[in-house]
Design an enzyme around this catalytic site. Sequence first.
Site, PDB file in Angstrom:
ATOM      1  CG  HIS A   1       7.820 -18.168  -9.813  1.00 61.17           C
ATOM      2  ND1 HIS A   1       8.164 -18.090 -11.564  1.00 61.17           N
ATOM      3  CD2 HIS A   1       7.922 -17.060  -8.737  1.00 61.17           C
ATOM      4  CE1 HIS A   1       7.814 -16.628 -10.981  1.00 61.17           C
ATOM      5  NE2 HIS A   1       7.555 -15.950 -10.118  1.00 61.17           N
TER       6      HIS A   1
ATOM      7  CD  GLU B   1       8.714 -15.400  -6.705  1.00 67.18           C
ATOM      8  OE1 GLU B   1       8.498 -14.867  -7.226  1.00 67.18           O
ATOM      9  OE2 GLU B   1      10.306 -15.343  -8.096  1.00 67.18           O
TER      10      GLU B   1
ATOM     11  CG  HIS C   1       5.349 -12.965  -7.526  1.00 65.98           C
ATOM     12  ND1 HIS C   1       5.553 -14.486  -8.906  1.00 65.98           N
ATOM     13  CD2 HIS C   1       3.628 -13.773  -8.063  1.00 65.98           C
ATOM     14  CE1 HIS C   1       4.650 -14.869  -8.922  1.00 65.98           C
ATOM     15  NE2 HIS C   1       3.660 -14.124  -8.801  1.00 65.98           N
TER      16      HIS C   1
ATOM     17  CD  GLU D   1       7.108  -9.306  -7.510  1.00 67.88           C
ATOM     18  OE1 GLU D   1       6.831  -9.370  -8.388  1.00 67.88           O
ATOM     19  OE2 GLU D   1       8.307 -10.382  -6.361  1.00 67.88           O
TER      20      GLU D   1
HETATM   21 ZN    ZN Z   1       7.678 -14.045  -9.233  1.00 69.99          ZN
END
Ligand code: ZN
Length: 337
Positions: free
Chosen positions: A127, A164, A219, A301
């Site tokens: 992001h 995030e 992430h 993640e």
């Molecule tokens: Zn993400």
Amino acid sequence: MSYDSQPPTSPSSPSSSPSPRRFGRGNVTVAVAALVPTALAGWLAWQAMSGPGDSDPPKVVPLPGQSQAQSQSRSASSPADAKPSAPTTPPAATASPSKTQEQGKPVANPTATGPLAGKVVVVDPGHNPGNFRHTREISRLVDVGTHRKECDTTGTSTNGGYTEASFTLDVSRRLRTLLEQQGATVKLVQNEDRPYGPCVDERARIGNEAKADAVVSVHADGSAVGNRGFHVILPALVKGGAADTSKIVGPSRDLGTRLAGKFVQATGSAPSNYVGGGTGLVVRKDLGGLNLSTVPKVFIECGNMRDPKDAALLTDGSWRQKAAQGIADGIGSYLNG
Ligand SMILES: [Zn+2]
């Protein structure tokens, strides 16, 4: 959260039985010991399945009492529950001086010393803190070979508002420092040095053009409370349009398995209890950043920002340092074979 998709489907996907299992220290040791063989088993299982499940629209979980629209536009600068981190804050957001650059492409630094000297690693902070200010631009569709999808998404956040996008930059900067200390030449895909994005296709292109020896996209997930732990996403075998992962499926699996094992060792965190069947590994065919990569690449993640216990770790600087160390160790183990 890895762009625009529901958690991947797998034999033990949450849709069937989201049974949050808690891992105490003893279990973690067991998990560490058991991870690699299980991960290998997981691999083989997933290789056989070659990537389950197609994607759904991006999932941004609205804060309690907030509408979807409000959570989308939540500011990246209100890390209400971000604890002052110790031991160190990440290094300043300055571009690391790769001694030799050609047209912006990092070239291995000939004078570097250390176990990763001569290696080029591209780190992709998922992001961008500015994405929520550019919702029109990031919703533009781009070609990812097998289909078209959004350029980028805002990502998720903790219930306290720690985003995030801030998390991924923090961990990525720490990771860059650790890798450079071992002599690697490191390029960050973005370093808060652009208003939004880049789009998922450009993120893949940056790694490809750098001829990176390894690429990791950082992430954190946004899933239901009780869903805990990390998972590493591996590219499925995909061929379609500009996408052809046939050359990277094998090496990416090797990179991903080592990274998963080292992440457990460095953080003490358990593999995800809601995807991956306890192996910490998941194969996906819907992520443009993987489908378009021509160099070994995985996503990680690091935990579930929406679970209070995981959020307590993700907002803690000393845990983020361990997370960066685990990822660096995984990359080092892969590059040094
Ligand atoms: Zn993400």
